[in-house]
Design an enzyme around this catalytic site. Structure first.
Site, short mmCIF file in Angstrom:
data_model
loop_
_atom_site.label_atom_id
_atom_site.label_comp_id
_atom_site.label_asym_id
_atom_site.label_seq_id
_atom_site.Cartn_x
_atom_site.Cartn_y
_atom_site.Cartn_z
CG ASP A 53 8.18 41.45 51.45
OD1 ASP A 53 8.28 40.28 51.85
OD2 ASP A 53 7.13 42.10 51.54
N GLY A 71 4.39 37.76 52.48
CA GLY A 71 3.63 37.18 53.58
C GLY A 71 2.60 36.18 53.09
CB SER A 72 1.08 33.23 54.64
OG SER A 72 2.20 32.45 54.33
N GLY A 73 -1.38 34.49 53.38
CA GLY A 73 -2.72 35.06 53.49
C GLY A 73 -3.21 35.68 52.20
CG HIS A 74 -1.26 38.13 50.39
ND1 HIS A 74 -2.13 39.12 50.79
CD2 HIS A 74 -0.09 38.37 51.06
CE1 HIS A 74 -1.50 39.91 51.66
NE2 HIS A 74 -0.27 39.47 51.84
CG HIS A 133 -0.50 43.67 53.72
ND1 HIS A 133 0.11 44.28 52.67
CD2 HIS A 133 -0.05 42.40 53.75
CE1 HIS A 133 0.94 43.40 52.09
NE2 HIS A 133 0.86 42.26 52.73
#
Lengths: 332, 332
Positions: free
Chosen positions: A111, A55-58, A220
């Site tokens: 994933d 995911g994005s945001g990392h 998360h």
């Protein structure tokens, strides 16, 4: 927490746009949606490809680790969401230099499902793939259920070592074996001080009272092993390191690499306080730090907190860890 | 904001301790108090030394820019406070390779007074010094009072270019001239979304209402030019870039370097949104980005916000900007 964003629905696509504008010499899109990104020089003929994703945001995870001596491609999901199998497959085709492709990613259900699907698609194209899931978060499951653990900042060591092995021309079997050996030799533990807010949802991923911290939190906002009053930097470092040392069964005279990772909003200064305590405690136990990393390596948007990762080294892992690497976010 | 610290009074000394434990191959203390740090290989015979300095709480600034092709030494103050003249003088002696020393630092009253005192002390030792003050913050004073402006993230360009000039063997006069030319060609403008909290004081440096931002804020929370409702990333980028372009009088067909800097708590993703807009706007105006930098380069502990810096390039500045550099926090 206030955000500098435009339409939340465009967040990830605009971030990818910014990245490609800033680093066209090092990254290129491998699909029309631009959710599959690869090294600008991919595929490298005869070299094992390494595809990660998440995911994005990392940031810098995951796409920050695409570069020479690191991963060769990445599939980019929405914030905190798995990328699609199609994007993983697009990245696979784009990095395939004829020596096969390793899927190397954090152990999350979405994933895993999608990478397994991508492997089936690659198989139809006669691209051999192997899979190594990163499971370094020692507090996400007990030792006897180690394969269920989440992947967090320890991914950096897996990318670094597998990437160096691919770069020197190792086979798919060998690169996979080294990636798995790195994962097996890596443990992380983290602490969260404040939640993060998803751009689209606009609400906090979890709640923490004033003066409270959560030990074992995931990137998360997954629940940790316990909550308690905020402790000093030294106490937090001691708690995290104790979990790691116990789980890794590290003995005196061993050499390790240490990574102190900021989750987003924690100042670099505080990460050096954590590093200081970890370094001195290891030294007291006769354990030497061959190489330290201190900074933001795998974040959770603007979450405050930090994690500690320790990698037990042997001669081969040391040589690969020390090899050069270069991405827009990681140079060594 | 919760902090991972120990006794607030030990904050800076413990951070320095952590840095020296992590990077003994690249940094060493040049005084007993360890508030003067220099390149591990200092002094470099025949090479101009560059000493910077400033308060703590801005990592990677200032001590992150001590390394090959960057500054040679730094004096480290308490959080947001000038270092002492004595520590500047200790750094000066330790980096003096016989070619003189440039003092290159942000334009703040305390730092200026102390660096001037240090220059007097160096003079008694027959160490020639020059001074260039960094004044890139376009919103901190009007153009006609440009020498009164504060130094912010534009310091990175000054360190990079002066450091490369020193590394190639330029004289003190020439290094100083290039540093001043870089400062004269650099403008920054920033926006703050949330305040920071000093470890010792335990209170916010300023107050901002929910949904409010402050344009022109300084890296110590100095008041900006206006407050208003939080805008989108594109709007903020447009506002900051308009100030810079107007002040620099940039024309079409020019080449620039761009630095998008996070102030501490703002995710890298959001910095890339800002970069995206800046890049596209410059492109529309016929201005090319020779080299982008996106990340945390000069922070204010855990302040949320960002700044944009633009450097107008000429052939010589371009060559020096592109030269290699290496510190624990900056590799190129």
């Amino acid at each position: 927490m206030k955000k500098l964003i435009n339409d939340p629905h465009d967040f990830v696509d605009e971030v990818v746009d910014g990245l490609l504008l800033a680093h066209p010499d090092r990254l290129r899109a491998a699909s029309e949606t631009r959710r599959a990104l690869v090294r600008a020089d991919a595929p490298v003929a005869g070299q094992v490809g390494i595809v990660t994703g998440g995911g994005s945001g990392h940031l810098p995870a995951f796409l920050g680790y695409v570069g020479k001596g690191l991963c060769s491609g990445v599939a980019v999901g929405n914030v905190f969401s798995s990328p699609s199998a199609e994007q993983m497959y697009e990245a696979t085709k784009a990095v395939n230099g004829g020596a096969g492709v390793l899927y190397l990613y954090g152990n999350y259900v979405g994933d895993s499902l999608n990478f397994d699907l991508a492997a089936d698609m690659a198989d139809l194209d006669d691209i051999p793939t192997r899979t190594v899931r990163i499971t370094d978060d020692a507090l996400s499951a007990p030792p006897e259920r180690g394969t269920e653990r989440r992947g967090v900042a320890g991914m950096v060591f897996a990318f670094k070592i597998a990437g160096a092995a691919a770069e020197r021309g190792d086979s798919l079997e060998k690169v996979s074996e080294l990636a798995q050996r790195t994962v097996d030799s890596t443990r992380s533990a983290g602490v969260g001080l404040s939640p993060t807010i998803l751009p689209e949802a606009g609400r906090a991923t979890f709640e923490l009272a004033d003066g409270e911290m959560e030990i074992g939190i995931g990137i998360h906002g997954e629940p940790g092993s316990r909550r308690g009053p905020l402790e000093t930097a030294d106490e937090v470092a001691d708690t995290l390191l104790a979990v790691i040392l116990d789980d890794l069964r590290l003995g005196a005279d061993e050499q390790v690499a240490v990574l102190v990772n900021g989750l987003g909003a924690t100042p670099l200064e505080e990460l050096y306080l954590i590093y200081r305590r970890v370094h001195n405690t290891l030294l007291d136990k006769g354990i030497g730090v061959h190489r330290p990393y201190v900074g933001e390596y795998a974040t959770s948007l603007e979450m405050a907190g930090a994690s500690v990762t320790v990698l037990r080294l042997d001669d081969e892992l040391t040589e690969l860890l020390d090899a050069p690497a270069d991405s827009p976010f990681f140079q060594q």
